[in-house]
Scaffold this active site. Structure first.
Site, short mmCIF file in Angstrom:
data_model
loop_
_atom_site.label_atom_id
_atom_site.label_comp_id
_atom_site.label_asym_id
_atom_site.label_seq_id
_atom_site.Cartn_x
_atom_site.Cartn_y
_atom_site.Cartn_z
N TYR A 145 -3.49 -0.55 6.69
CA TYR A 145 -4.85 -0.57 6.14
C TYR A 145 -5.86 -0.92 7.23
O TYR A 145 -5.67 -1.89 7.98
CB TYR A 145 -4.93 -1.56 4.99
CG TYR A 145 -4.43 -1.01 3.67
CD1 TYR A 145 -3.82 0.23 3.58
CD2 TYR A 145 -4.59 -1.74 2.49
CE1 TYR A 145 -3.39 0.73 2.36
CE2 TYR A 145 -4.16 -1.25 1.26
CZ TYR A 145 -3.56 -0.01 1.21
OH TYR A 145 -3.14 0.49 0.01
N GLU A 203 -3.02 9.00 -12.54
CA GLU A 203 -4.09 9.02 -11.55
C GLU A 203 -3.76 10.00 -10.42
O GLU A 203 -2.62 10.04 -9.95
CB GLU A 203 -4.26 7.60 -11.00
CG GLU A 203 -5.35 7.40 -9.99
CD GLU A 203 -5.51 5.92 -9.65
OE1 GLU A 203 -5.96 5.63 -8.54
OE2 GLU A 203 -5.19 5.07 -10.51
N GLU A 212 -9.80 -2.06 -10.49
CA GLU A 212 -8.51 -2.27 -9.83
C GLU A 212 -8.57 -3.54 -8.97
O GLU A 212 -9.59 -3.84 -8.35
CB GLU A 212 -8.16 -1.07 -8.95
CG GLU A 212 -6.78 -1.18 -8.31
CD GLU A 212 -6.36 0.10 -7.60
OE1 GLU A 212 -5.15 0.27 -7.38
OE2 GLU A 212 -7.24 0.93 -7.27
N ASP A 220 -15.17 5.21 -5.82
CA ASP A 220 -14.73 4.44 -4.65
C ASP A 220 -15.99 4.08 -3.88
O ASP A 220 -16.83 4.93 -3.61
CB ASP A 220 -13.79 5.28 -3.79
CG ASP A 220 -13.25 4.49 -2.61
OD1 ASP A 220 -12.08 4.08 -2.65
OD2 ASP A 220 -13.99 4.30 -1.63
N HIS A 269 -11.69 2.56 -8.27
CA HIS A 269 -10.60 2.37 -7.32
C HIS A 269 -10.96 1.21 -6.40
O HIS A 269 -12.10 1.06 -5.99
CB HIS A 269 -10.41 3.65 -6.49
CG HIS A 269 -9.51 3.46 -5.30
ND1 HIS A 269 -9.98 3.47 -4.00
CD2 HIS A 269 -8.18 3.26 -5.22
CE1 HIS A 269 -8.96 3.29 -3.17
NE2 HIS A 269 -7.86 3.16 -3.88
N ALA A 270 -9.96 0.39 -6.09
CA ALA A 270 -10.19 -0.72 -5.16
C ALA A 270 -8.93 -0.93 -4.34
O ALA A 270 -8.12 -0.03 -4.16
CB ALA A 270 -10.62 -1.97 -5.91
N GLY A 271 -8.73 -2.15 -3.84
CA GLY A 271 -7.61 -2.40 -2.94
C GLY A 271 -8.05 -2.22 -1.51
O GLY A 271 -9.15 -2.60 -1.11
N GLU A 305 -11.03 8.67 -6.56
CA GLU A 305 -11.10 7.87 -5.33
C GLU A 305 -11.21 8.73 -4.07
O GLU A 305 -11.73 8.29 -3.06
CB GLU A 305 -9.90 6.93 -5.21
CG GLU A 305 -8.57 7.62 -4.92
CD GLU A 305 -7.43 6.63 -4.74
OE1 GLU A 305 -7.15 6.25 -3.60
OE2 GLU A 305 -6.82 6.25 -5.76
N LYS A 337 2.93 3.11 -8.64
CA LYS A 337 2.92 4.35 -7.87
C LYS A 337 4.13 5.19 -8.28
O LYS A 337 5.24 4.66 -8.47
CB LYS A 337 2.96 4.06 -6.37
CG LYS A 337 1.79 3.23 -5.88
CD LYS A 337 0.49 3.99 -5.97
CE LYS A 337 -0.66 3.20 -5.38
NZ LYS A 337 -1.91 3.98 -5.32
N ASN A 355 -1.02 9.82 -6.41
CA ASN A 355 -1.65 9.98 -5.09
C ASN A 355 -1.61 11.42 -4.60
O ASN A 355 -1.27 11.70 -3.45
CB ASN A 355 -1.02 9.04 -4.07
CG ASN A 355 -1.37 7.58 -4.34
OD1 ASN A 355 -0.59 6.88 -5.00
ND2 ASN A 355 -2.52 7.14 -3.89
N GLY A 368 0.78 -1.22 0.00
CA GLY A 368 0.00 0.00 0.00
C GLY A 368 0.82 1.27 0.00
O GLY A 368 0.25 2.37 0.01
N SER A 369 2.13 1.18 -0.04
CA SER A 369 2.98 2.37 0.06
C SER A 369 2.94 3.18 -1.23
O SER A 369 2.97 2.65 -2.33
CB SER A 369 4.42 1.97 0.38
OG SER A 369 4.91 1.01 -0.55
N ASP A 370 2.84 4.51 -1.07
CA ASP A 370 2.86 5.40 -2.22
C ASP A 370 3.52 6.71 -1.83
O ASP A 370 4.01 6.87 -0.71
CB ASP A 370 1.44 5.62 -2.78
CG ASP A 370 0.48 6.23 -1.77
OD1 ASP A 370 0.79 7.32 -1.23
OD2 ASP A 370 -0.60 5.65 -1.53
#
Length: 446
Positions: free
Chosen positions: A35, A275, A382, A324, A351-353, A301, A221, A251, A25-27
């Protein structure tokens, strides 16, 4: 005389996962997220409960959980919302309450909290109907669907009559598209190779695996260092070849001139979209980025509500709309956004995850295909391969496509053991991570 099915409890859990330990999840804006989900359960007197949640990334999940608890008086003691009329009324009640609306209006923590409760209600209603949410929505008449939408602030871009026409135009093909969806699944792309904290070797390995698994698009990312991004794009392009799309995601990291400069530099590697190149609230900034460089612009998102999406579309600021499932006020708001996108002819790539976002948003995209846009051309959902094991009806992705959910509900129910283990701060997962300090136990601060 029939007994009314009544909501007896709004149960709320603060659930967090230590994803920062592996940099999943790092950006560029969120280098080490844990999360998390503020998780809501609507219990009733008459049958199975409904489940919903808001996705967050650690600290602040407790604030979100308290915001959801503040909505209990609007549902507890009231009839369970099981019909289109009741679900529309609940959405309006939660988003139109004057003192709570003042905190937005219609944005931020309270709006997301309303979405968690609205989505739990949709899970409840679809479960009782014996249908997955995507199919539950797709069996409603165009008039019922239009009545679910709050058209306040939208009618300069989309009137109820125009929405009704869009839905009626799609109605004759619903059965054929439903059959095709069940047979083929819905197109997906994966972000799993592209987290900013991954080293080059892991990026290349996961990109190659994604192509072997049937994905026609991956996402990286970007945004922390241009030299690093050029190298990572070069490696990713070599790994996947020229035919696979590579989207990139900043992001919200850049100002407008920086976004234009950065994407002009990355353009030789054929990124499919950029994005969130700048602030999610900056409509004109997105339009300027779109006009100033050759790569398609995607966002949504973190767009706070249907009005922001309206303006993005009116201003010609986006090529891709990204809904989202848990950012706006639930299914009803997202239905408005799907209709706006259909009116303007802009594809929706959700958007998902996160925690459970894949599980939720697959239903919205599949409903869009069956009953709104009638298309999945240039549309993908996603997919991120983590945390699905905590849900009782997890997504299934095969050969780069989401399989249509068949189980009743919104795929939102988390396993009781996962709720218990990851409850913050006293669940066993978090108790084990408390480090001893000089004065005893140090609290974890996810």
């Amino acid at each position: 005389m029939a007994v009314t099915d009544t909501v007896t409890e709004l149960e709320v859990h603060d659930v967090r996962f230590p994803t920062s330990e592996q940099l999943d999840g790092s950006d560029a804006m969120n280098p080490d997220p844990d999360y998390s989900a503020a998780y809501a359960v609507l219990r009733t007197s008459g049958g199975p409960p409904g489940h919903g949640f808001c996705f967050t990334i650690g600290r602040g999940n407790d604030v979100m959980a308290e915001a959801i608890r503040a909505l209990a008086p609007y549902v507890v003691g009231h009839p369970a919302p099981l019909t289109a009329d009741a679900l529309g009324a609940l959405h309006r009640t939660l988003t139109h309450d004057s003192p709570l609306r003042w905190l937005g209006p219609e944005k931020g923590v309270m709006h997301m909290a309303a979405g968690a409760v609205v989505n739990a209600a949709w899970d409840l209603a679809a479960t009782r109907a014996g249908l997955p949410v995507w199919e539950f929505l797709a069996t409603m008449t165009p008039a019922e669907l239009v009545a679910l939408v709050d058209f306040r602030y939208l009618t300069d871009a989309l009137t109820p009559g125009e929405a009704l026409a869009i839905l009626r135009a799609a109605e004759p093909g619903r059965a054929a598209r439903t059959a095709r969806l069940r047979a083929e699944g819905y197109p997906a792309y994966t972000t799993s190779p592209g987290w900013l904290g991954y080293d080059d070797g892991k990026l290349v390995r996961l990109a190659e695996e994604a192509v072997a698994d049937g994905f026609g698009q991956i996402k990286l990312k970007v945004g922390a260092d241009l030299g690093d991004d050029l190298r990572r794009m070069r490696l990713a392009r070599a790994a996947v070849g020229p035919a696979v799309r590579i989207a990139v995601d900043a992001n919200q990291r850049w100002d407008v001139p920086e976004a234009v400069r950065w994407m002009t530099a990355l353009a030789p590697y054929a990124p499919y979209w950029i994005e969130e190149p700048t602030s999610p609230d900056d409509i004109l900034g997105h339009a300027a980025v779109r006009a100033g460089q050759p790569v398609k612009v995607a966002t949504g998102e973190h767009a706070a509500n249907r009005v922001v999406f309206k303006q993005l579309l009116q201003a010609g600021a986006v090529d891709i709309v990204q809904i989202d499932a848990a950012r706006v006020a639930g299914v009803n708001d997202n239905l408005a956004i799907l209709l706006l996108a259909a009116k303007y002819g802009v594809p929706v790539c959700p958007h998902a995850g996160g925690v459970g976002l894949c599980e939720l948003v697959q239903h919205l995209a599949m409903f869009d295909y069956v009953a709104v846009s009638g298309s999945w051309e240039d549309r993908v959902i996603e997919y991120v391969d983590h945390l699905h094991e905590h849900f009782t009806d997890p997504v299934v992705v095969e050969r780069g496509r989401y399989r249509a959910p068949a189980a009743p509900g919104f795929s939102a129910r988390m396993k009781p053991a996962s709720l218990t283990a990851h409850r913050f701060p006293d669940g066993p997962v978090w108790r084990a991570r408390r480090a001893p300090g000089p004065h005893g136990t140090q609290e974890v601060t996810a």
